[in-house]
Design a protein around this motif. Sequence first.
Motif, PDB file in Angstrom:
ATOM      1  N   TRP A 379     -13.153  -7.057  -2.636  1.00 28.78           N
ATOM      2  CA  TRP A 379     -12.298  -7.920  -3.761  1.00 28.78           C
ATOM      3  C   TRP A 379     -11.308  -7.144  -4.371  1.00 28.78           C
ATOM      4  O   TRP A 379     -10.319  -7.438  -4.448  1.00 28.78           O
ATOM      5  CB  TRP A 379     -13.232  -8.741  -4.514  1.00 28.78           C
ATOM      6  N   GLU A 380     -11.751  -5.932  -5.059  1.00 28.50           N
ATOM      7  CA  GLU A 380     -10.827  -5.101  -5.574  1.00 28.50           C
ATOM      8  C   GLU A 380      -9.623  -4.458  -4.623  1.00 28.50           C
ATOM      9  O   GLU A 380      -8.456  -4.347  -5.205  1.00 28.50           O
ATOM     10  CB  GLU A 380     -11.516  -3.879  -6.223  1.00 28.50           C
ATOM     11  N   TYR A 381      -9.929  -4.181  -3.503  1.00 24.29           N
ATOM     12  CA  TYR A 381      -9.105  -3.435  -2.670  1.00 24.29           C
ATOM     13  C   TYR A 381      -8.182  -4.692  -2.189  1.00 24.29           C
ATOM     14  O   TYR A 381      -7.109  -4.379  -2.067  1.00 24.29           O
ATOM     15  CB  TYR A 381      -9.780  -3.221  -1.453  1.00 24.29           C
ATOM     16  N   LEU A 382      -8.437  -5.845  -1.807  1.00 27.05           N
ATOM     17  CA  LEU A 382      -7.497  -6.869  -1.487  1.00 27.05           C
ATOM     18  C   LEU A 382      -6.569  -7.132  -2.820  1.00 27.05           C
ATOM     19  O   LEU A 382      -5.314  -7.405  -2.546  1.00 27.05           O
ATOM     20  CB  LEU A 382      -8.142  -8.210  -1.018  1.00 27.05           C
ATOM     21  N   CYS A 383      -6.951  -7.167  -3.892  1.00 28.67           N
ATOM     22  CA  CYS A 383      -6.389  -7.336  -4.946  1.00 28.67           C
ATOM     23  C   CYS A 383      -5.322  -6.303  -5.396  1.00 28.67           C
ATOM     24  O   CYS A 383      -4.103  -6.349  -5.839  1.00 28.67           O
ATOM     25  CB  CYS A 383      -7.257  -7.623  -6.380  1.00 28.67           C
ATOM     26  N   ALA A 385      -4.062  -4.398  -2.830  1.00 29.94           N
ATOM     27  CA  ALA A 385      -3.398  -4.143  -1.713  1.00 29.94           C
ATOM     28  C   ALA A 385      -2.342  -5.416  -1.749  1.00 29.94           C
ATOM     29  O   ALA A 385      -0.948  -5.249  -1.069  1.00 29.94           O
ATOM     30  CB  ALA A 385      -4.241  -4.392  -0.474  1.00 29.94           C
ATOM     31  N   VAL A 386      -2.542  -6.312  -2.333  1.00 35.70           N
ATOM     32  CA  VAL A 386      -1.657  -7.616  -2.191  1.00 35.70           C
ATOM     33  C   VAL A 386      -1.234  -7.901  -3.619  1.00 35.70           C
ATOM     34  O   VAL A 386      -1.935  -8.341  -4.597  1.00 35.70           O
ATOM     35  CB  VAL A 386      -2.450  -8.820  -1.771  1.00 35.70           C
ATOM     36  N   SER A 387      -0.008  -7.517  -4.048  1.00 32.90           N
ATOM     37  CA  SER A 387       0.727  -7.782  -5.437  1.00 32.90           C
ATOM     38  C   SER A 387       0.783  -9.084  -5.883  1.00 32.90           C
ATOM     39  O   SER A 387       0.564  -9.641  -6.995  1.00 32.90           O
ATOM     40  CB  SER A 387       1.987  -7.215  -5.532  1.00 32.90           C
ATOM     41  N   SER A 388       0.723 -10.041  -4.857  1.00 27.21           N
ATOM     42  CA  SER A 388       0.820 -11.563  -5.041  1.00 27.21           C
ATOM     43  C   SER A 388      -0.415 -12.084  -5.558  1.00 27.21           C
ATOM     44  O   SER A 388      -0.695 -13.289  -5.945  1.00 27.21           O
ATOM     45  CB  SER A 388       1.599 -12.182  -4.332  1.00 27.21           C
ATOM     46  N   LEU A 389      -1.757 -11.500  -5.268  1.00 24.09           N
ATOM     47  CA  LEU A 389      -2.977 -12.054  -5.518  1.00 24.09           C
ATOM     48  C   LEU A 389      -3.260 -11.697  -6.956  1.00 24.09           C
ATOM     49  O   LEU A 389      -3.509 -10.624  -7.297  1.00 24.09           O
ATOM     50  CB  LEU A 389      -4.128 -11.390  -4.823  1.00 24.09           C
ATOM     51  N   LYS A 390      -3.441 -12.817  -7.846  1.00 18.64           N
ATOM     52  CA  LYS A 390      -3.401 -12.332  -9.216  1.00 18.64           C
ATOM     53  C   LYS A 390      -4.687 -12.747  -9.741  1.00 18.64           C
ATOM     54  O   LYS A 390      -5.149 -13.901  -9.629  1.00 18.64           O
ATOM     55  CB  LYS A 390      -2.350 -13.488  -9.982  1.00 18.64           C
TER      56      LYS A 390
END
Length: 564
Positions: A379-383, A385-390
């Motif tokens: 979860w932390e990696y995806l958040c 790696a993707v700046s638009s995931l808030k």
Amino acid sequence: MHLWGVLCWHPQDLITCQMSNKRVQASKDLPVRHFKGYKIVIVGSVIALSILYFRVSWPERSIPRPPVPHPANKSKRPLSQGLANLTHLLYWPATPGDGGNLLASTSPKTSTYYLQGPVQARYALGTYLKAILVARDHWGRPKTYGGDLFRAQLLGPTLNTGVPGDVQDLENGTYLLSFPLLWAGRAWVQVRLIHSSEAVGVLRRIWRDHWATVDFTGYFRGPTGYEETVTCNVNPLFIGGEESTCRYKDEDSGELWFCAQPRTLPCNSLVGHSAGHYWNVTTLHEDALMAGNVTDKALPRGIPAIWVDKEGDKSLVSSPQQPCHPGIPVPKPSGFYHQNIWHSLACSGHSFPTEDSILGCLAGRIIHMMGDSTLRQWWEYLCGAVSSLKPVDLHVTYQVGPLMAVDTTRGIVLHWRAHSWPLRSLRTPVASLHSVARELGGLAGGPHTVVVLGLGAHFTTFPPSIFMRRLAGIRAAVTALLAREPRTLVVIKLANTGYKSVYGSDWLTLQVNRLLRAAFAGLRVAFVDAWEMTSSLALPDSIHPGRLIVRNEVDLLLSFICPS
């Protein structure tokens, strides 16, 4: 697995326990405890309660006995057939004797390995390298029995190329090592002794004699804000059977939890949960067998570096052409690293190196992650790696969640929630500890729903029967979810390496992974083999692996979500 009824009574000076069709007797002077109206008698290592419990059949006496009985749950669904056969799943060679002499235990300094055949100048890509390992004690004498936990790797010219080797225990003190040759160029073998067979014997004794190695803390709060703290655990006897006990049952999973009765507050005032204490369960001699100078140590290099030729213009063994989809068989090894990238040997995995590639895969999807902190890393990696995931502020303790991140433009929702107790964590609200079975029961599923389950690390402090009961409820919930909406993607993250103590040894994790595979056998689910992905490189083990490994784990997850 058998369901036995147990009944105890005490005519005059004897206490008799009827167990199935067997009867044991003991002097009335033996300890008798009372709890919730039940009479308990301890006869040697036999504990009997006037309730029903699950009994696990083990292949030998040295393998751990089941925990003290739980009250029966009539709604519990049967385990899969594979789980019922623990004799096969959890077999491990026994260690003869008591392991009383440290110098007679397996030594990483004197154990040796050598090529099975003559040394070759060059090896062909796609073939195997085989070797023989001889376990030796600290005097250099060959061992005559197996049971050691060795880990073997074939490594490439950089830290970021490697594959796990297969270690076959011949149960006579020797081991057959086998390594697939998957890349061209230089390669060498590394072998580590994770635990000697004598140290494994310590772990088995703790499983047998200590039905838990940790406890937990429950926080009770009254209407005026007054608080009391008590000890909690998965079994009432772990918190003192003579005390009044609070019993909590999850109606969806049937899971039970117990806390000691607070001095003044009622049972329904439980508001918080946290880790408690680690119990002292080893002797000084056992501590020496588990010490750092003999645990997770490399053996002296016994094979010179080899050279693997290309096959035509190919420098890597080709990955399978079939797309990654749930239900595909997972080979052994399941993949290998080459220059930082994990290459699956089960399906044609992909890399998602950019923010746009990740967004393109996740668009329109709801991802539900349920498990421990090693899954929270995804979860932390995806958040990150993707700046638009808030991330959404849910005003809860970050360690245990629940956590949520959204991208409203692309319709992405990313959840993470910790599985329920037993959970070693900072203080967290009890209301946040939903069972995985309950969460799965509330999902409609569908082609845009992804469920990721990561279980194991918090169950190594209990015997496997505790984990089996949890898996029984989760398997039933996954089966129901896939029945009502077969297009739902369910991904199982296996537990990774990292622990090296009596509270969470890699040997215990290995058994947990066997149960995980068996629990979901026959279901259309996907597996991410985090055990192999964290044991293939020349990197220090960590229960929370570094970004390189987490990135590759997430890439494999995304390969199942977006196979093309």
